[in-house]
Write a protein that holds these residues in place. Structure first.
Motif, PDB file in Angstrom:
ATOM      1  N   UNK A   1      59.958 -78.340  41.413  1.00 28.27           N
ATOM      2  CA  UNK A   1      58.971 -78.289  42.460  1.00 28.27           C
ATOM      3  C   UNK A   1      59.185 -77.323  43.424  1.00 28.27           C
ATOM      4  N   UNK A   2      58.369 -76.453  43.933  1.00 26.65           N
ATOM      5  CA  UNK A   2      58.170 -75.484  44.784  1.00 26.65           C
ATOM      6  C   UNK A   2      57.471 -75.804  46.135  1.00 26.65           C
ATOM      7  N   UNK A   3      57.876 -76.052  47.114  1.00 25.45           N
ATOM      8  CA  UNK A   3      57.369 -76.340  48.292  1.00 25.45           C
ATOM      9  C   UNK A   3      57.544 -75.510  49.702  1.00 25.45           C
ATOM     10  N   UNK A   4      56.544 -74.994  50.204  1.00 21.78           N
ATOM     11  CA  UNK A   4      56.475 -73.806  51.346  1.00 21.78           C
ATOM     12  C   UNK A   4      55.594 -74.236  52.347  1.00 21.78           C
ATOM     13  N   UNK A   5      56.359 -74.109  53.694  1.00 25.45           N
ATOM     14  CA  UNK A   5      55.590 -74.893  54.970  1.00 25.45           C
ATOM     15  C   UNK A   5      55.079 -73.539  55.582  1.00 25.45           C
ATOM     16  N   UNK A   6      55.276 -72.426  54.860  1.00 29.53           N
ATOM     17  CA  UNK A   6      54.771 -71.094  55.767  1.00 29.53           C
ATOM     18  C   UNK A   6      55.997 -70.294  56.017  1.00 29.53           C
ATOM     19  N   UNK A   7      57.007 -70.872  56.227  1.00 28.22           N
ATOM     20  CA  UNK A   7      58.148 -70.351  56.835  1.00 28.22           C
ATOM     21  C   UNK A   7      59.457 -70.462  55.713  1.00 28.22           C
ATOM     22  N   UNK A   8      59.583 -71.659  55.381  1.00 33.75           N
ATOM     23  CA  UNK A   8      60.623 -72.269  54.451  1.00 33.75           C
ATOM     24  C   UNK A   8      60.171 -72.415  53.324  1.00 33.75           C
ATOM     25  N   UNK A   9      60.922 -72.034  52.309  1.00 37.31           N
ATOM     26  CA  UNK A   9      60.758 -72.529  50.654  1.00 37.31           C
ATOM     27  C   UNK A   9      61.921 -73.360  50.068  1.00 37.31           C
ATOM     28  N   UNK A  10      61.461 -74.382  49.560  1.00 40.04           N
ATOM     29  CA  UNK A  10      62.607 -75.386  48.892  1.00 40.04           C
ATOM     30  C   UNK A  10      62.146 -75.266  47.502  1.00 40.04           C
ATOM     31  N   UNK A  11      63.062 -74.983  46.722  1.00 40.14           N
ATOM     32  CA  UNK A  11      62.991 -74.998  45.278  1.00 40.14           C
ATOM     33  C   UNK A  11      63.722 -76.129  44.493  1.00 40.14           C
ATOM     34  N   UNK A  12      63.187 -77.053  44.228  1.00 37.87           N
ATOM     35  CA  UNK A  12      63.947 -78.345  43.514  1.00 37.87           C
ATOM     36  C   UNK A  12      63.814 -78.208  42.173  1.00 37.87           C
ATOM     37  N   UNK A  13      65.184 -78.524  41.335  1.00 40.77           N
ATOM     38  CA  UNK A  13      65.218 -78.330  39.820  1.00 40.77           C
ATOM     39  C   UNK A  13      65.365 -79.894  39.566  1.00 40.77           C
ATOM     40  N   UNK A  14      64.724 -80.520  38.811  1.00 39.58           N
ATOM     41  CA  UNK A  14      64.820 -81.794  38.180  1.00 39.58           C
ATOM     42  C   UNK A  14      65.861 -81.856  37.419  1.00 39.58           C
ATOM     43  N   UNK A  15      66.365 -80.787  36.616  1.00 42.25           N
ATOM     44  CA  UNK A  15      67.353 -80.853  35.522  1.00 42.25           C
ATOM     45  C   UNK A  15      68.744 -81.339  36.137  1.00 42.25           C
ATOM     46  N   UNK A  16      69.117 -80.508  37.260  1.00 43.37           N
ATOM     47  CA  UNK A  16      70.436 -80.887  37.816  1.00 43.37           C
ATOM     48  C   UNK A  16      70.267 -81.384  39.256  1.00 43.37           C
ATOM     49  N   UNK A  17      69.146 -81.725  39.443  1.00 46.74           N
ATOM     50  CA  UNK A  17      68.921 -82.408  40.916  1.00 46.74           C
ATOM     51  C   UNK A  17      69.359 -81.788  42.088  1.00 46.74           C
ATOM     52  N   UNK A  18      69.149 -80.481  42.327  1.00 48.58           N
ATOM     53  CA  UNK A  18      69.564 -79.606  43.303  1.00 48.58           C
ATOM     54  C   UNK A  18      68.174 -78.866  43.865  1.00 48.58           C
ATOM     55  N   UNK A  19      68.511 -78.462  45.193  1.00 53.02           N
ATOM     56  CA  UNK A  19      67.417 -77.811  45.657  1.00 53.02           C
ATOM     57  C   UNK A  19      67.919 -76.459  46.484  1.00 53.02           C
ATOM     58  N   UNK A  20      67.076 -75.367  46.413  1.00 52.66           N
ATOM     59  CA  UNK A  20      67.695 -74.435  47.248  1.00 52.66           C
ATOM     60  C   UNK A  20      66.664 -74.206  48.282  1.00 52.66           C
ATOM     61  N   UNK A  21      67.296 -73.635  49.465  1.00 56.50           N
ATOM     62  CA  UNK A  21      66.268 -73.414  50.496  1.00 56.50           C
ATOM     63  C   UNK A  21      66.649 -72.099  50.877  1.00 56.50           C
ATOM     64  N   UNK A  22      65.288 -71.350  51.194  1.00 59.22           N
ATOM     65  CA  UNK A  22      65.428 -70.088  51.379  1.00 59.22           C
ATOM     66  C   UNK A  22      64.321 -69.752  52.399  1.00 59.22           C
TER      67      UNK A  22
END
Length: 214
Positions: free
Chosen positions: A77-98
């Protein structure tokens, strides 16, 4: 010489008509898009690459509100609020923030799906009487003004003539292959809140958060 002149004139007239027609269609799409407070859509995404033999289709959904978007696919899942991007991987239950500015790489942005033609693109009507999946459509090609800044060289749009809505987008990648998005349903002005564009760690117990922001 006269025949060549007539042929050249025909080409010029055809090119002018095509450009005007594509502009008219895109202007109508933009006018409709500006009346929407939000857009939600279910779609299929197919990646084809002859070099690697890849031919994979996934179903997904997207929510768009201005520059904000939430893209959901089976594996991530990729979520963006216009400033920050969260990329969530379901396989390893991790989320990167950029920071959004740090991860822009010229790829096709899900938030651009319904408005991509509005800036930095040339356009051309390739077929005013096309058929896309059995639907009478306009086929419009978009070319980025700065192709080196994009991971793709052409975007092919199919617009439903009757509904005046985009139904399919084919993104032709610079390194070969293409990604096809088929819109299954299109829902403007749905119940979308700002909370839809923030990653909720509480909904993913044990999630590993990796913050890449400086």
């Amino acid at each position: 010489m006269r025949s060549f002149s007539l042929l050249l004139l025909a080409v010029i007239i055809t090119a002018s008509t095509s450009a005007q027609t594509s502009k008219e269609i895109l202007d109508k799409l933009s006018a409709k898009a500006k009346t929407y407070t939000s857009i939600t859509s279910d779609f299929s995404m197919t990646l084809k690459d002859a070099k690697s033999g890849t031919n994979k289709t996934q179903n997904g959904s997207v929510k768009v509100k201005g520059k904000k978007y939430s893209l959901t696919l089976p594996d991530f899942q990729v979520i963006c609020d216009g400033i920050t991007v969260w990329t969530y991987s379901k396989d390893d239950n991790s989320c990167t923030i950029d920071n959004l500015e740090d991860v822009k790489d010229g790829s096709f942005d899900p938030g651009e799906m319904f408005t991509i033609w509005e800036k930095d693109f040339k356009h051309e009507m390739k077929n005013a009487n096309a058929t896309a999946d059995g639907v009478a459509s306009y086929e419009i090609h978009l070319f980025p003004n700065n192709p080196k800044a994009r991971a793709y060289h052409t975007v092919v749009m199919y617009v439903d003539k009757a509904k005046m809505e985009m139904t399919k987008v084919v993104v032709k990648l610079r390194e070969g292959g293409e990604v096809t998005y088929k819109v299954k349903n299109f829902k403007p002005n749905g119940a979308v809140t700002d909370g839809d564009f923030k990653f909720n760690a509480a909904s993913h117990p044990g999630v590993e958060m990796v913050d890449n922001r400086i």
